[in-house]
Scaffold this motif. Structure first.
Motif, short mmCIF file in Angstrom:
data_model
loop_
_atom_site.label_atom_id
_atom_site.label_comp_id
_atom_site.label_asym_id
_atom_site.label_seq_id
_atom_site.Cartn_x
_atom_site.Cartn_y
_atom_site.Cartn_z
N MET A 32 0.84 -1.19 0.00
CA MET A 32 0.00 0.00 0.00
C MET A 32 0.88 1.25 0.00
SD MET A 32 -3.14 -1.05 2.49
CE MET A 32 -4.14 0.24 1.77
N TRP A 33 0.46 2.27 -0.76
CA TRP A 33 1.20 3.52 -0.71
C TRP A 33 0.82 4.31 0.54
CZ3 TRP A 33 5.47 5.34 -2.36
CH2 TRP A 33 5.76 6.69 -2.13
N SER A 34 -0.43 4.29 0.93
CA SER A 34 -0.90 5.11 2.05
C SER A 34 -0.31 4.63 3.37
CB SER A 34 -2.43 5.06 2.13
OG SER A 34 -2.88 3.73 2.29
N SER A 35 -0.08 5.57 4.27
CA SER A 35 0.38 5.26 5.62
C SER A 35 -0.84 4.99 6.50
CB SER A 35 1.19 6.42 6.19
OG SER A 35 0.35 7.57 6.37
N LEU A 36 -0.59 4.49 7.70
CA LEU A 36 -1.69 4.30 8.65
C LEU A 36 -2.35 5.63 8.99
CD1 LEU A 36 -0.15 1.62 11.04
CD2 LEU A 36 -2.06 1.30 9.45
N ASN B 248 5.12 4.36 1.07
CA ASN B 248 5.47 5.75 1.35
C ASN B 248 6.56 5.89 2.40
OD1 ASN B 248 3.88 4.99 3.54
ND2 ASN B 248 3.03 7.03 3.81
N ASN B 249 6.97 4.79 3.02
CA ASN B 249 8.07 4.85 3.98
C ASN B 249 9.40 5.15 3.28
OD1 ASN B 249 6.39 4.25 6.11
ND2 ASN B 249 6.72 2.04 5.95
N ASP C 133 -2.56 8.21 6.96
CA ASP C 133 -3.37 8.54 5.79
C ASP C 133 -4.73 7.84 5.86
OD1 ASP C 133 -1.34 10.09 4.69
OD2 ASP C 133 -0.53 8.42 3.52
N GLU C 134 -4.71 6.58 6.28
CA GLU C 134 -5.94 5.81 6.35
C GLU C 134 -6.87 6.36 7.43
OE1 GLU C 134 -5.41 1.63 6.62
OE2 GLU C 134 -4.04 1.52 4.92
N ARG D 158 -8.45 -1.93 1.88
CA ARG D 158 -7.67 -2.93 2.62
C ARG D 158 -8.60 -3.87 3.40
NH1 ARG D 158 -5.82 -2.78 7.75
NH2 ARG D 158 -6.07 -0.51 7.92
N SER E 161 -8.26 2.53 3.58
CA SER E 161 -8.46 1.54 4.63
C SER E 161 -9.66 0.65 4.31
CB SER E 161 -8.65 2.21 5.99
OG SER E 161 -9.81 3.01 6.02
N ARG F 152 4.40 -0.78 3.27
CA ARG F 152 3.96 0.60 3.07
C ARG F 152 4.99 1.31 2.19
NH1 ARG F 152 -1.35 1.57 4.99
NH2 ARG F 152 -1.71 -0.02 6.61
#
Length: 345
Positions: free
Chosen positions: A70-74, A108-109, A76-77, A87, A84, A106
Motif C-alpha cells: 500500500m502507498w498510504s500510511s496508517l 510511502n516509507n 493517511d488511512e 484494505r 483503509s 507501506r
C-alpha cells in the motif's frame, strides 16, 4: 461406498486424522506428505468426488501466502478511510478463503525493500510505479493493482469508474439549474519506491472527466478548478481561493469527502450558505458525510468491494487464468441536503 476408515487403512493413519485432513483442520499437526497422500487415496477410492474437490481447493488455498503493498500510511488511512476500506475488503475476503496475508508493506516509507518473489501473489493498492513493483515481485501474472492512475495493460487491475461518477454528479447539478460549476481535487502522482526517483505527476481522473464533460456542454471555466493536497486543509485553502473570485461558481464538486469537510468550513467562515448560495458534492461517502451540517451529497465508491474483487482476480490467476483482466467498479450518487433544490430563476 468408500468410508473414512477405508481411506485411513490405506493411508496408514487413524480415521480421526483422515477426517480432520479432509475437513481442512488447520490445527492438525500432520506433514504435507501425509496430507497429500490422504487426498490422493481419497480420490483414488472415489470418496465423494465433488466434496473432495472442494476440500482440496480449500486445503490448497490455506497454503497460499500473499502480500499487500500500500502507498498510504496508517495516518493517511485514519485521515481518509478510502484506502483503509479497500484494505478491509482484501483482508475480509482473504480470511473467508483461508488465504494468509503474511506481508503488509507501506511504500510511502521510502525504505529499501527486499524482493518478495517467494510470495504466491501480491496486491498493490494505490498508484505505485509498475516497473518498481516488478523489481520487488517478478510474477506479473499474480500481481493485482487496485486504484492505479495509469492504464496497465499487462496486469490485472481494479479501479473506480470515475467517468460515470463525474458525469452523474454534473448531470445532477445541471438538473438543479446550475451552470457555473467548480471543481476542487487533489494532486495525483505515480509514486516511486526509491528515494532516488521523484514521483511522476499524472492527470487526476475526476478532474479530467470534469473538464471533458463541462467542455462538451460549453460550461467549462478554468478559473473554477483548483487542486491541492488530499486533505481537509487542502479543501479549505482551495475553497478560499474560489471565494476570492469576482464571479463564483454556484456549485462545486469536490474530489474527496475530507476535502469537502475543509471546503464547508471555508464556506461557513465566509458566510456562504450551503446549498442556497453554493451546492456542494463530495466523493467517497465516508461515515461522517451524513452527519455534517448540512449532510453531504457525495459519491459512494464501493471501495470495500474493490478490495474483495482484487482477491477474486488473484484467486483466478492462482487457478490458471492467463489473460489480464481489468475491472471498473460503478459508483452510486448519494443525494443529501448539501446540493439543495432547483435554483430560483
Amino acid at each position: 461406498m468408500t468410508r473414512i476408515k477405508d481411506i485411513a487403512l490405506e493411508a496408514g493413519v487413524s480415521a480421526a486424522t483422515v477426517s480432520r485432513v479432509l475437513n481442512n483442520d488447520v490445527t492438525l499437526a500432520v506433514s504435507d506428505e501425509t496430507r497429500a497422500r490422504i487426498f490422493s487415496i481419497a480420490e483414488q477410492l472415489q470418496y465423494k468426488p465433488s466434496r473432495l474437490r472442494r476440500m482440496k481447493k480449500e486445503e490448497r488455498l490455506s497454503r497460499q501466502q500473499i502480500g499487500l503493498l500500500m502507498w498510504s500510511s496508517l495516518q493517511d488511512e485514519q485521515d481518509d478511510p478510502y484506502f483503509s476500506s479497500i484494505r478491509k475488503g482484501i483482508e475480509t475476503r482473504c480470511e473467508e478463503l483461508g488465504i494468509s496475508i503474511i506481508k503488509v508493506l507501506r511504500g510511502n516509507n521510502r525504505t529499501e525493500m527486499q524482493p518478495i518473489h517467494e510470495l504466491d501473489g501480491l496486491i498493490v493498492v494505490g498508484s505505485i510505479d509498475d516497473n518498481d513493483v516488478s523489481q520487488l515481485y517478478k510474477h506479473s501474472n499474480r500481481l493485482i493493482f487496485v486504484n492505479h492512475s495509469n492504464e496497465l495493460n499487462d496486469f490485472d487491475t481494479v479501479k473506480v469508474h470515475f467517468e460515470q461518477a463525474t458525469r452523474a454528479v454534473i448531470s445532477h447539478l445541471r438538473k438543479l439549474g446550475h451552470k457555473k460549476i467548480g471543481y476542487i481535487g487533489g494532486n495525483e502522482h505515480v509514486h516511486r519506491l526509491s528515494r532516488q526517483h521523484a514521483d511522476i505527476p499524472v492527470v487526476e481522473p475526476r478532474r479530467a472527466f470534469f473538464e471533458k464533460a463541462l467542455s462538451e456542454a460549453g460550461l467549462y471555466h478554468e478559473e473554477f478548478v483548483w487542486q491541492a493536497d488530499w486533505s481537509s486543509n487542502g479543501g479549505y485553502e482551495s475553497m478560499n481561493r474560489l471565494l476570492q473570485l469576482d464571479s463564483r461558481p454556484t456549485a462545486c464538486f469536490i474530489g474527496s469527502d475530507p476535502m469537502a469537510v475543509g471546503a464547508l468550513r471555508a464556506l461557513h467562515e465566509h458566510g456562504v450558505r450551503v446549498p442556497e448560495d453554493m451546492a456542494v458534492v463530495g466523493f467517497d461517502d465516508i461515515e461522517i458525510s451524513a452527519f455534517l451540517n448540512p449532510p453531504l451529497t457525495t459519491v459512494r465508491a464501493h471501495t470495500e468491494h474493490m478490495g474483495r474483487t482484487a482477491v477474486q482476480l488473484l484467486l483466478e490467476r492462482m487457478e490458471g487464468r492467463e489473460a489480464a483482466v481489468h475491472i471498473t467498479i460503478n459508483t452510486t450518487l448519494i443525494v443529501r441536503e448539501s446540493c439543495g433544490s432547483t435554483l430560483q430563476k
